[in-house]
Design a protein around this motif. Structure first.
Motif, PDB file in Angstrom:
ATOM      1  N   LEU A  94       0.832  -1.200   0.000  1.00 56.37           N
ATOM      2  CA  LEU A  94       0.000   0.000   0.000  1.00 56.37           C
ATOM      3  C   LEU A  94       0.872   1.258   0.000  1.00 56.37           C
ATOM      4  N   CYS A  95       1.907   1.264   0.858  1.00 52.94           N
ATOM      5  CA  CYS A  95       2.792   2.425   0.932  1.00 52.94           C
ATOM      6  C   CYS A  95       3.583   2.603  -0.364  1.00 52.94           C
ATOM      7  N   TRP A  96       4.000   1.502  -0.956  1.00 49.56           N
ATOM      8  CA  TRP A  96       4.752   1.564  -2.210  1.00 49.56           C
ATOM      9  C   TRP A  96       3.912   2.185  -3.322  1.00 49.56           C
ATOM     10  N   GLU A  97       2.613   1.955  -3.272  1.00 53.68           N
ATOM     11  CA  GLU A  97       1.716   2.428  -4.333  1.00 53.68           C
ATOM     12  C   GLU A  97       1.307   3.887  -4.157  1.00 53.68           C
ATOM     13  N   LEU A  98       1.449   4.436  -2.953  1.00 48.79           N
ATOM     14  CA  LEU A  98       0.944   5.781  -2.669  1.00 48.79           C
ATOM     15  C   LEU A  98       1.470   6.858  -3.625  1.00 48.79           C
ATOM     16  N   PRO A  99       2.781   6.908  -3.918  1.00 52.61           N
ATOM     17  CA  PRO A  99       3.237   7.967  -4.842  1.00 52.61           C
ATOM     18  C   PRO A  99       2.547   7.918  -6.200  1.00 52.61           C
ATOM     19  N   GLN A 100       2.257   6.703  -6.699  1.00 49.27           N
ATOM     20  CA  GLN A 100       1.537   6.594  -7.968  1.00 49.27           C
ATOM     21  C   GLN A 100       0.118   7.136  -7.841  1.00 49.27           C
ATOM     22  N   VAL A 101      -0.513   6.838  -6.710  1.00 48.45           N
ATOM     23  CA  VAL A 101      -1.872   7.321  -6.466  1.00 48.45           C
ATOM     24  C   VAL A 101      -1.886   8.845  -6.385  1.00 48.45           C
ATOM     25  N   TRP A 102      -0.940   9.429  -5.689  1.00 49.82           N
ATOM     26  CA  TRP A 102      -0.870  10.886  -5.567  1.00 49.82           C
ATOM     27  C   TRP A 102      -0.638  11.543  -6.928  1.00 49.82           C
ATOM     28  N   GLU A 103       0.236  10.945  -7.714  1.00 50.19           N
ATOM     29  CA  GLU A 103       0.517  11.488  -9.037  1.00 50.19           C
ATOM     30  C   GLU A 103      -0.733  11.447  -9.915  1.00 50.19           C
ATOM     31  N   LYS A 104      -1.488  10.351  -9.853  1.00 51.40           N
ATOM     32  CA  LYS A 104      -2.726  10.237 -10.624  1.00 51.40           C
ATOM     33  C   LYS A 104      -3.737  11.279 -10.155  1.00 51.40           C
ATOM     34  N   ALA A 105      -3.824  11.477  -8.852  1.00 51.82           N
ATOM     35  CA  ALA A 105      -4.772  12.443  -8.309  1.00 51.82           C
ATOM     36  C   ALA A 105      -4.434  13.853  -8.765  1.00 51.82           C
ATOM     37  N   ASN A 106      -3.150  14.197  -8.774  1.00 52.46           N
ATOM     38  CA  ASN A 106      -2.755  15.531  -9.206  1.00 52.46           C
ATOM     39  C   ASN A 106      -3.025  15.755 -10.692  1.00 52.46           C
ATOM     40  N   ARG A 107      -2.952  14.703 -11.481  1.00 56.03           N
ATOM     41  CA  ARG A 107      -3.245  14.802 -12.912  1.00 56.03           C
ATOM     42  C   ARG A 107      -4.732  14.668 -13.218  1.00 56.03           C
ATOM     43  N   ARG A 108      -5.542  14.402 -12.174  1.00 55.06           N
ATOM     44  CA  ARG A 108      -6.970  14.116 -12.361  1.00 55.06           C
ATOM     45  C   ARG A 108      -7.155  12.972 -13.360  1.00 55.06           C
ATOM     46  N   SER A 109      -6.299  11.980 -13.233  1.00 56.36           N
ATOM     47  CA  SER A 109      -6.359  10.826 -14.133  1.00 56.36           C
ATOM     48  C   SER A 109      -7.141   9.715 -13.439  1.00 56.36           C
ATOM     49  N   TYR A 110      -8.274   9.396 -13.965  1.00 59.15           N
ATOM     50  CA  TYR A 110      -9.110   8.407 -13.292  1.00 59.15           C
ATOM     51  C   TYR A 110      -9.715   7.369 -14.239  1.00 59.15           C
ATOM     52  N   ARG A 111      -9.138   7.244 -15.415  1.00 60.96           N
ATOM     53  CA  ARG A 111      -9.593   6.190 -16.329  1.00 60.96           C
ATOM     54  C   ARG A 111      -8.396   5.467 -16.956  1.00 60.96           C
ATOM     55  N   GLU A 112      -7.379   5.238 -16.160  1.00 58.13           N
ATOM     56  CA  GLU A 112      -6.193   4.548 -16.641  1.00 58.13           C
ATOM     57  C   GLU A 112      -6.221   3.081 -16.215  1.00 58.13           C
TER      58      GLU A 112
END
Length: 358
Positions: A94-112
């Protein structure tokens, strides 16, 4: 003395979960501000009155959880089981994945979605990276981490919230069960069963009933099968299917449950799903639904609800927290609709009117 010690142990475990979840949010929030600051996401602070209500709701749901276990609605062992069972494996992931999640959130990317995931055949509203999860609900990694993510989100109360459907369900199905030849003849369907945690609770409350689960995600169904295979009793029958077209015949089930689905559906789809629940339910049967509280339940907590839709990708949440679910239930044909809430969850229990002999 034994009950007192068990209750103390339960309270201690829950307090530990609560402290850990808060610490995780604080530390990860600080790290995010260092490496991936939020982009134009303004959240609202809760008033002191709202914070007091929040803590009161925590205390109330924990006391109800204990009372239901003490009353025999489900085993006290269930109070100590949860998404932390695989914590030492899942939390580092879960912790390893967090930076990817934050990056997606900042890009408003939600259909990848990964190129390895076949997205054909799924409804458009479902093809979202809800919560900015990697691959939405369609990857094995998402299924592996989901339960821990929910527990952290709700400060260790995810399963506690799910279990609040069990007491009313047991009470409402008692008269139906009394007319069946064997307890196994009682059929209960969990719609959008996900990783199977609600079915696990249902098995504790209904040890001999025939349980069924349906979900759109094949990976979450695999995770559910893994969890439920380890439980005593007959294995629930799991099927992949859309809740808008449930793969069961009319009037087959005595009870239908659904947990944490409706806030992730567009309003017309919520009605379609309720219509399907009504169709597969026997006359006299009961439906029990659990989801997020709504604005009307406590206006002081409105900032918390609005923060949720701001921080997580929940495209249908704003509409959901204003929606009139009792009206939709009645439109589907249900009667005797009752509602109640605990912590950040709300519950609807309704019936399909029994047929009368001419």
């Amino acid at each position: 003395m034994t009950d007192s010690l068990t209750k103390l142990a339960f309270q201690t475990v829950q307090q530990g979960k609560n402290y850990f979840a808060i610490a995780h949010k604080m530390v990860s929030g600080q790290i995010r501000e260092w490496i991936a600051p939020r982009v134009e996401q303004q959240t609202q602070s809760l008033s002191p009155q709202a914070l007091q209500k929040f803590q009161k709701r925590v205390d109330e749901i924990l006391e109800r959880d204990w009372q239901d276990a003490e009353a025999g609605v489900y085993s006290t062992d269930l109070l100590f089981e949860g998404a932390t069972d695989t914590f030492w494996w899942d939390y580092p992931l879960l912790c390893w994945e967090l930076p990817q999640v934050w990056e997606k959130a900042n890009r408003r990317s939600y259909r990848e979605f990964s190129s390895q995931i076949d997205t054909r055949g799924y409804p458009n509203y479902y093809l979202q990276n809800f919560h900015y999860q990697i691959d939405g609900y369609l990857s094995d990694r998402s299924a592996e981490l989901y339960d821990l993510q929910v527990e952290i989100l709700f400060n260790g109360l995810g399963d506690t919230m799910r279990r609040r459907i069990l007491a009313p369900l047991k009470q409402k199905t008692a008269s139906l069960a009394a007319h069946l030849e064997t307890p196994r003849d009682l059929r209960i369907l969990d719609v959008a069963c996900g990783t199977g945690r609600t079915l696990k609770g249902l098995r504790s409350t209904f040890p001999e009933a025939s349980l069924f689960g349906v979900d759109l995600s094949p990976t979450y169904l695999r995770k559910a099968n893994q969890l439920l295979c380890a439980q005593p009793g007959e294995l629930p029958q799991l099927l992949q299917g859309n809740a808008e077209a449930l793969p069961y015949r009319d009037a087959f089930f005595h009870a239908v449950t659904c947990v944490f689905l409706f806030h992730e559906l567009p309003s017309p789809v919520r009605q379609n799903v309720l219509n399907e629940m009504f169709r597969v339910l026997q006359p006299g049967g009961v439906v029990a639904i659990c989801d997020s509280i709504q604005v009307e339940d406590d206006p002081d907590l409105k900032p918390a609800l609005e923060n949720f839709q701001t921080l997580f990708h929940e495209p249908y949440y704003r509409d959901y927290i204003q929606d009139d679910l009792p009206a939709k239930l009645q439109k589907a044909g249900f009667t005797s609709v009752s509602t109640y809430s605990y912590f950040m969850s709300k519950y609807w229990v309704a019936h399909k009117k029994a047929t009368t002999m001419a």
